[in-house]
Design a protein around this motif. Structure first.
Motif, PDB file in Angstrom:
ATOM      1  N   ASN A   7      29.937   2.673  10.459  1.00  0.00           N
ATOM      2  CA  ASN A   7      28.826   2.946   9.553  1.00  0.00           C
ATOM      3  C   ASN A   7      28.082   4.204  10.013  1.00  0.00           C
ATOM      4  O   ASN A   7      27.396   4.174  11.025  1.00  0.00           O
ATOM      5  N   PRO A   8      28.230   5.303   9.279  1.00  0.00           N
ATOM      6  CA  PRO A   8      27.553   6.521   9.733  1.00  0.00           C
ATOM      7  C   PRO A   8      26.034   6.440   9.596  1.00  0.00           C
ATOM      8  O   PRO A   8      25.328   7.280  10.134  1.00  0.00           O
ATOM      9  N   ASP A   9      25.517   5.422   8.897  1.00  0.00           N
ATOM     10  CA  ASP A   9      24.075   5.271   8.773  1.00  0.00           C
ATOM     11  C   ASP A   9      23.478   4.480   9.926  1.00  0.00           C
ATOM     12  O   ASP A   9      22.266   4.310  10.003  1.00  0.00           O
ATOM     13  N   SER A  10      24.350   3.977  10.772  1.00  0.00           N
ATOM     14  CA  SER A  10      23.849   3.179  11.880  1.00  0.00           C
ATOM     15  C   SER A  10      23.507   4.088  13.059  1.00  0.00           C
ATOM     16  O   SER A  10      24.254   5.017  13.374  1.00  0.00           O
ATOM     17  N   PRO A  11      22.398   3.840  13.721  1.00  0.00           N
ATOM     18  CA  PRO A  11      22.056   4.668  14.886  1.00  0.00           C
ATOM     19  C   PRO A  11      23.143   4.635  15.955  1.00  0.00           C
ATOM     20  O   PRO A  11      23.182   5.490  16.823  1.00  0.00           O
ATOM     21  N   GLN A  12      24.020   3.640  15.874  1.00  0.00           N
ATOM     22  CA  GLN A  12      25.115   3.595  16.842  1.00  0.00           C
ATOM     23  C   GLN A  12      25.944   4.872  16.781  1.00  0.00           C
ATOM     24  O   GLN A  12      26.446   5.339  17.798  1.00  0.00           O
ATOM     25  N   HIS A  13      26.074   5.428  15.602  1.00  0.00           N
ATOM     26  CA  HIS A  13      26.887   6.629  15.469  1.00  0.00           C
ATOM     27  C   HIS A  13      26.044   7.849  15.173  1.00  0.00           C
ATOM     28  O   HIS A  13      26.458   8.743  14.456  1.00  0.00           O
ATOM     29  N   GLN A  14      24.836   7.839  15.710  1.00  0.00           N
ATOM     30  CA  GLN A  14      23.959   8.970  15.435  1.00  0.00           C
ATOM     31  C   GLN A  14      23.381   9.552  16.706  1.00  0.00           C
ATOM     32  O   GLN A  14      23.285   8.885  17.734  1.00  0.00           O
ATOM     33  N   GLU A  15      22.995  10.797  16.598  1.00  0.00           N
ATOM     34  CA  GLU A  15      22.234  11.431  17.659  1.00  0.00           C
ATOM     35  C   GLU A  15      21.176  12.307  17.002  1.00  0.00           C
ATOM     36  O   GLU A  15      20.974  12.247  15.791  1.00  0.00           O
TER      37      GLU A  15
END
Lengths: 273, 1222
Positions: free
Chosen positions: B392-400
């Motif tokens: 899920n690109p909306d999840s902070p897991q995959h965000q910086e």
């Protein structure tokens, strides 16, 4: 029921101090007692700074803010009735010594320390006499020694009221004109608070004491309950009873003594008229 | 708790003396509130990272700044002069002499006074000066350009790149590491923490932006991918690769229906796709077998995979390329046109360059890229088969986070690259156009440089001032605007929130779907669930949680692969790794090995213990994302992240009770207990504090755990709109508008963090006595009654400071040349003698500048200047409609201080005592409008004589459920009685140990009712109310929305010249539209007089002459005659006119025509017909104002002007309107 009309109103003073009086007013009806409270709050005239001419103000506070603070300073207003007129009743054009007081505040700091400008710096100055003031009023003679001075100026035990703080190089040069008034503004009220209570046991059931589990635990009785008889558990509710004992405490800001505040009230209970 | 059991000692003191002391004498070593410096570190350190002397640890690199790294990445440009001499380097190809151009170094200096100014003793410029002078705070940037001549000899030259905006308190700022005392000396707040830029006197900052996590492959399933072309499917894997200089390239691998895959990348905003096989072969010259084995990894039974790999290999056969070299040449040949590389490079070299610069740029070696691509393919096929789910690109897991400094560095890099490209372009166009090009001639090169725009500073200033990114490459970002915001100093809460806010991206704001706005559990502890605006930006504009950090310093992790290999990890080059039994181990997007899942878990635990205990040099900010094996879950593996721009937050690691930092990637697979009580057997971590997941502002809401959650969201908004204390350095601020509460107080009820974040230095409201009672009816519908006496004593008294500038350069008559023709001052044409004094001297002095403290009303003079050419004095007038006082006058000079005064800045002070219609709110999302100022004697009072300052209606509570406000009221009352600062931190009370009991006991101790009620008396009758009243102390905020800024009312006023209807807009004294639906309401209501008043009398009322005969409104004509006379026309008949000589032109013409016709008819005997109007309108005789009594056929009627206009317009189209007057 006993006929209340026959009973004279009573006042029992429980405590008098310099700035407060605690008394019990008896044998009057509720409307009278509340009127007394309202009049003491709003209708007793005092003297307070009403106009401020600012010549120099290099402090951090803006002009209007200093003017407001000056207005809030209580001034000694004893015997206001006779010692000063309302400007609206005076024959002068914009103010004279009979209807106004003039105070000056001239402070400059040339010290390295922060200086506190307080009400103690306010000096009463004689009103510049106009030519041919033909009005031979008696007001001036009725004034006490400290009339129009900030409260506590003559008393080293009373800390003065802080107006602003200034640092080196800042200056405040202000001329204030104090006037007599009563209702126009909160600053003319001599009272800081008036406590008022009747029926501490709620025998009249004017109110309901809401409680979660236990009335006694959750509702501490007031001090005034000592004056009255606690209701017995089996006492029937007297739905004709009216409140007739009122517990007052009047606290003043010092511009008038508590005695004067209470005594000045010109009310007449219905029974005495 | 009365027994004080669980509460750690609550802060019961207001620390007034300490605060006063530190305010008077700010600390000379360090700052008053260190935490403030900490929370802007991502801003400042990311900016510092640009420079070689950043003061940041070196990590694995050589400690060079982003600018140096960028220069290294830019490399050199090559041009040829076209002189085909055989002895030149590139002779055989016939390109001519070869010149290499590159930038050797770029430096940015601290802001300094320009050299032109010889008089200044202090050469440093401080931000306060830029702010007060409405200029920008910037330092000079210079670059060293190097080039080679024909003989290969190297030359260099320093080039000025203009003034670059400098971040306040960064390593290039003159305020760097100053103590609070020094800051105050330089006209800043003692709490100044920097992190922003000063642009034209405004404080602007680059907002954090969420980006996809770097160097991590995510699987995507997007239906839109199938629209990319024939045989495309929704499946893809994507990786955002980041170079050491923080610029990035996104590579996407698309799955095709035929089983193969295409690699997509972007070059200068243009998308390109290449078959993955081509890349794989070109990278390492891999054989088909190597690729097959690399993807299959011994999983031969998996026919799904083997089928696709077979197809993949087969599909490449059509290209008929077998070796890596062939592939490289093919790539180079195809991309040569767009890459603009040196012409003499071979196709293979160009192909290599392409792979280096655009494919998986985060790893350097081709072998690593190859391995990573194989991993991507494996993940892609696994996603297609459904073995793992899409990420899920909306999840902070995959965000910086996009850090301000990184973005700034990217822009500078791009500008420098453009400079080189322009030099190259300029020379090659010279060659093309036959201009004499001599590489040995330094003068020629200087001439070329003079044609190139070197002003990087102006570009950056423009970027910061507008937030618009002007970029030829797009910088791999999804948006081109909205990067910067103004740091408004409305109050302290709003100001500090700017530095913690983080935006999802402008692209997502337009998205119809709301999935991106969702609050995901993965965001716990990183993004505050409470602090987001409601409305359009809801969920897109978030704020970082209080303890969330952003890693900004590089970590040294070069030893980690060795460390892991020593503990059981298989090295990546191992010849046969079984993909079924092993999971991948990656460090920052580089495959460092393989391990069995159990071993991977052990490695993760080992690393965590090492990093928490500081052993083996494992940095504590290393993120250890162990994704366990699952069916249909996330693709398993051990993913380590050590790069910058990641969010991290502190928690406690339970295994060894050490402090740990966790990131959003790993947090998903952890069990973090909120409190020590909640630790269970499978808990891995515990929070330091249960309130850590809230943002600073959300933490400041007292007892927020008692409130319904939306109310806390509202409070986060309203706290930021409060009229509070914007700054303690008001004398040095030039903001457009500042709101100030003169009588701010420290709240009695405050959370523990109130002190931590310097809230008491900037008070935001007033402790008010609040009674919850329905009294007088003026408190209905969220209105509140204010005690008039409280108001008169200064309750919530506020001031607005507005800024205006008077710039003579913009005035009419200003000369464009350097010597000004307009000068401040009052000329001799203005009388200023005793007997004849011009009124302007009430406001201004002879120098043309206003007196400080002068009181201005609308139209008063606030400055004067003399025009040299005319010799006349002109006045500048105050345009606002409110009374204002001149608070400050600033004379603004030029940068070098060598020009005459042409610009002044005025601060105007506008007093704003609360009035009816002003908005107030408690700290629980309970806002209300003041509806009355009620006299004190009529206010209800308690037995002790207390009167409420504010009365609110009990109906404000049941539906909103803001129990926190009720608790605050009790706590405030008890705190006031006992002199305590009440601790209002959320989650301190429990079901067993309730807040009500705690504060109830305190209240009883001071003689009040346990639940905060009091019997109250009516101020009017003195009778006790039948119900007891909830009375307490609540901290109230005055919001900046005030009627004086908003009221819009008019009877008559300016009208539109065409329609004569009222204009719109508050600024123009216009009206509010009374539209169709409002009209319907009045009709339905039967209030016809009101309708007439609104739509006719107060709108476009007009009178018009109407012809009784033909009904025309527009045929009025005048005869120049005296009263009632009849005129004899040329035909000899009488012509009727009105008393004023008015007549109907139509009827007269018709009559004349009639006569003519009659005459003809008499002759021919034809029948007559009157012409008919197209539109007939009946008008009631009520509207006839005056009958033309003495002859004439015109009546005066009252009609809306717009009707006359309509008649005229219709007439122009040939449609006649006829009015029948009945």
């Amino acid at each position: 029921m006993q006929a209340q009309e026959d009973v004279e109103p009573t006042v029992r003073i429980r405590e008098v101090k310099k700035d407060r009086v605690n008394f019990v007013l008896g044998n009057v009806d509720l409307a009278f007692a509340n009127s007394l409270r309202r009049v003491m709050m709003a209708d007793i005239p005092t003297v307070a700074i009403d106009m401020v001419e600012i010549e120099t103000n290099t402090t951090v506070l803006p002009d209007e803010f200093i003017a407001h603070r000056l207005g809030m300073i209580p001034l000694v207003s004893a015997n206001c009735d006779e010692a000063i007129r309302y400007t609206r009743d005076c024959i002068c054009l914009a103010g004279c010594s009979f209807c106004s007081m003039m105070l000056e505040l001239k402070v400059a700091c040339d010290d390295d320390n922060t200086m506190e400008v307080t009400s103690a710096h306010l000096e009463v100055v004689p009103f510049p006499e106009e030519e041919g003031s033909q009005d031979p009023g008696e007001e001036l003679s009725k004034r006490g020694e400290w009339f129009g001075h900030p409260v506590g100026k003559n008393d080293p035990n009373v800390p003065p009221v802080l107006i602003t703080k200034i640092r080196k190089g800042q200056e405040l040069k202000i001329r204030c004109i104090a006037k007599k008034a009563a209702k126009e503004h909160a600053k003319f009220s001599p009272c800081s608070a008036i406590s008022f209570e009747y029926d501490p046991y709620n025998k009249l059931r004017h109110t309901t004491w809401w409680y979660e589990t236990n009335v006694e635990d959750e509702w501490p009785l007031s001090e005034n309950a000592k004056e009255e008889e606690a209701p017995r558990d089996d006492e029937p509710f007297d739905f004709n009873a009216k409140p007739n004992k009122f517990y007052f405490e009047v606290e003043t800001d010092g511009s008038l003594g508590p005695q004067e505040v209470v005594m000045k009230v010109r009310l007449r209970p219905a029974c005495c008229s | 708790m009365p027994d004080g059991s669980r509460r750690s000692k609550p802060p019961t003191s207001f620390n007034t003396i300490e605060r006063e002391k530190s305010f008077r004498n700010p600390p000379k070593d360090g700052s008053t509130y260190n935490i403030l410096n900490e929370f802007v570190t991502p801003h400042i350190e990311s900016f510092n990272a640009l420079f070689d002397d950043s003061g940041l640890p070196a990590g694995d690199g050589d400690g060079r700044g982003l600018l140096s790294l960028a220069l290294k990445d830019i490399g050199e440009r090559v041009v040829f002069d076209g002189n085909e001499r055989t002895d030149s380097e590139s002779g055989p190809q016939g390109w001519g002499n070869r010149m290499r151009v590159w930038i050797d170094q770029a430096t940015i200096a601290r802001p300094m006074v320009p050299d032109k100014d010889r008089t200044a003793i202090e050469r440093k410029v401080y931000p306060a000066e830029a702010r007060e002078r409405l200029t920008s705070y910037r330092g000079r940037m210079t670059i060293k350009i190097c080039w080679t001549d024909i003989s290969g000899q190297q030359h260099d030259m320093m080039k000025d790149c203009g003034l670059v905006p400098i971040m306040v308190r960064s390593v290039r700022c003159n305020l760097r590491s100053m103590s609070s005392a020094d800051l105050v000396r330089h006209h800043e707040e003692p709490e100044e923490f920097g992190g922003y830029f000063v642009i034209n006197g405004n404080e602007r900052l680059i907002r954090y932006l969420i980006l996809p996590r770097r160097n991590h492959v995510i699987a995507l399933i997007r239906p839109s991918f199938s629209n990319r072309g024939p045989s495309y499917t929704p499946y893809a894997v994507q990786i955002r690769c980041v170079r050491p200089d923080q610029t990035s390239v996104t590579n996407t691998l698309h799955y095709l229906q035929n089983g193969s895959a295409m690699l997509r990348f972007t070059w200068r905003k243009q998308e390109y796709v290449i078959p993955i096989m081509l890349v794989l072969k070109a990278l390492v010259g891999a054989s088909d077998k190597e690729i097959f084995e690399g993807i299959m990894m011994h999983d031969y039974e998996n026919t799904f995979l083997s089928d696709r790999v077979e197809l993949l290999l087969r599909s490449f056969k059509m290209f008929t390329m077998h070796t890596g070299q062939q592939c490289l040449e093919y790539l180079g040949d195809k991309f040569r046109v767009i890459l603009n590389l040196p012409e003499d490079w071979s196709n293979a070299a160009q192909g290599t360059w392409l792979l280096n610069k655009l494919v998986l740029v985060h790893v350097e070696s081709a072998r690593d890229k190859f391995r990573m691509l194989l991993f991507m393919l494996r993940k892609l096929y696994s996603t297609v088969s459904g073995e793992n789910c899409a990420d899920n690109p909306d999840s902070p897991q995959h965000q910086e986070v996009l850090l301000p400094g990184s973005l700034y560095g990217m822009i500078i890099k791009e500008r420098m690259e453009e400079i080189l490209n322009n030099i190259r372009g300029s020379i090659s166009s010279d060659v093309r156009n036959g201009v004499a090009v001599d590489f040995n001639d330094k003068r020629y090169f200087t001439k070329v440089l003079s044609k190139v725009n070197f002003d990087i500073g102006a570009k950056l200033a423009n970027f910061l001032a507008t937030g618009n990114l002007v970029s030829p490459t797009g910088l791999d970002l999804q948006q081109a605007s909205g990067f910067t915001i103004i740091a408004e100093k409305l109050n302290w809460q709003r100001y500090i929130s700017h530095f913690r806010c983080i935006h999802r991206g402008a692209f997502f704001a337009e998205l119809k779907t709301t999935t991106v706005r969702k609050l995901l559990p993965e965001a716990w502890g990183f993004l505050c669930p409470v602090h987001t605006p409601d409305g359009t930006p809801c969920g897109l504009l978030n704020h970082l949680s209080r303890t969330c950090r952003i890693v900004t310093s590089p970590l040294s992790v070069a030893h980690i692969p060795v460390l892991l290999a020593a503990h059981g990890m298989t090295q990546p080059f191992a010849p046969s790794v079984d993909g079924r039994k092993n999971v991948c181990v990656q460090l920052d997007g580089r495959i460092i090995g393989w391990a069995r899942p159990k071993v991977a878990a052990e490695l993760a635990t080992y690393l965590r213990i090492c990093k928490t205990e500081g052993k083996m040099d494992v940095p504590v900010d290393l993120e250890i994302g162990l994704v366990p094996e699952s069916h249909g879950g996330q693709y398993p593996g051990l993913y380590l992240f050590s790069t910058k721009a990641r969010m991290m937050r502190p928690v406690k690691y339970l295994a060894n009770n050490c402090d740990d930092q966790v990131g959003p990637f790993e947090q998903v697979y952890m069990d973090i207990a909120c409190t020590a009580e909640e630790i269970e057997s499978n808990s891995s971590h515990v929070e330091h504090d249960p309130t850590n997941f809230l943002s600073i502002l959300a933490n400041l809401t007292p007892f927020s755990d008692f409130n319904q959650s939306p109310r806390n969201i509202y409070q986060c908004q309203m706290g930021k709109q409060t009229m509070g204390t914007p700054s303690t350095a008001l004398q040095h601020r030039t903001d457009n508008k500042l709101y100030r509460l003169q009588t701010g107080q420290s709240p009695v009820v405050r959370p523990a963090l109130h002190n931590t974040y310097a809230m008491d230095s900037f008070p935001n409201g007033t402790n008010a006595i609040v009674a919850v009672i329905s009294y007088t009816g003026y408190d209905m519908e969220d209105a509140m009654i204010l005690n008039k006496s409280a108001h008169e004593r200064g309750f919530a008294y506020g001031t607005v400071y507005k800024s205006t500038t008077v710039d003579l350069k913009d005035m009419k008559g200003a000369s464009k040349s350097s010597t000004p023709t307009l000068h401040f001052g009052v000329g001799k044409d203005v009388p200023n003698t005793e007997e004849k004094m011009h009124p302007c001297f009430e406001f201004i002095d002879l120098d043309g500048l206003p007196f400080i403290g002068a009181r201005l009303n609308a139209g008063d003079i606030m400055a004067a200047y003399v025009d040299d050419t005319t010799g006349r004095t002109k006045f500048v007038k105050y345009k606002g409609d409110e009374t204002a006082y001149i608070d400050q006058v600033r004379l603004l000079g030029s940068d070098a201080g060598d020009s005459e005064l042409q610009k002044i800045h005025l601060t105007l002070r506008i007093t704003r005592a609360p009035v009816i219609g002003d908005k107030f709110s408690s700290r629980h999302g309970q806002k209300g409008v003041c509806s009355q100022k009620w006299p004190a004697i009529d206010m209800p009072f308690s037995e002790s004589g207390m009167q409420p300052d504010i009365i609110i209606n009990p109906h404000a509570f049941p539906s909103r459920m803001t129990i926190g406000m009720l608790v605050e009221s009790m706590a405030g009352k008890a705190g006031s009685m006992h002199g305590l600062a009440q601790d209002a931190t959320p989650f301190k009370f429990t079901e067993e140990d309730t807040a009500i009991n705690y504060f109830g006991e305190q209240l009883v101790a001071s003689g009040y009712n346990y639940y905060g009620n009091e019997p109250m008396y009516s101020g009017i009758t003195g009778q006790e109310f039948a119900a007891d009243i909830y009375l307490g102390v609540v901290y109230y905020q005055r919001l900046r929305h005030m009627v004086l800024d908003k009221f819009q009312v008019r009877t008559t006023g300016p009208v539109d010249p065409v329609t004569r209807q009222p204009v719109k807009g508050r600024k123009r004294a216009g009206g509010i539209r009374f539209g169709e639906m409002e009209r319907d309401a009045l009709i339905a209501h039967g209030t016809s007089f009101l309708l007439q008043d609104r739509l006719m009398n107060c709108s476009d009322y007009s009178t018009a002459w109407v012809c009784r005969t033909c009904g025309s409104l527009i045929s009025l004509g005048y005869e120049d005659v005296s009263l009632g006379e009849m005129v004899v026309g040329n035909t000899g008949s009488l012509k009727p006119t009105g008393p004023g000589g008015e007549y109907c032109r139509v009827c007269r013409a018709a009559a004349e025509h009639q006569e003519e016709l009659e005459r003809q008819a008499m002759a021919t005997g034809q029948q007559l017909q009157r012409p008919q109007a197209d539109v007939m309108v009946a008008i009631s005789s009520q509207n006839v104002l005056k009958r033309a009594s003495k002859g004439g056929e015109l009546d005066v009627v009252a009609v809306p002007y717009i009707f006359r206009y309509l008649c005229a317009e219709l007439a122009s189209m040939g449609i006649a309107v006829s009015l029948e007057v009945r």
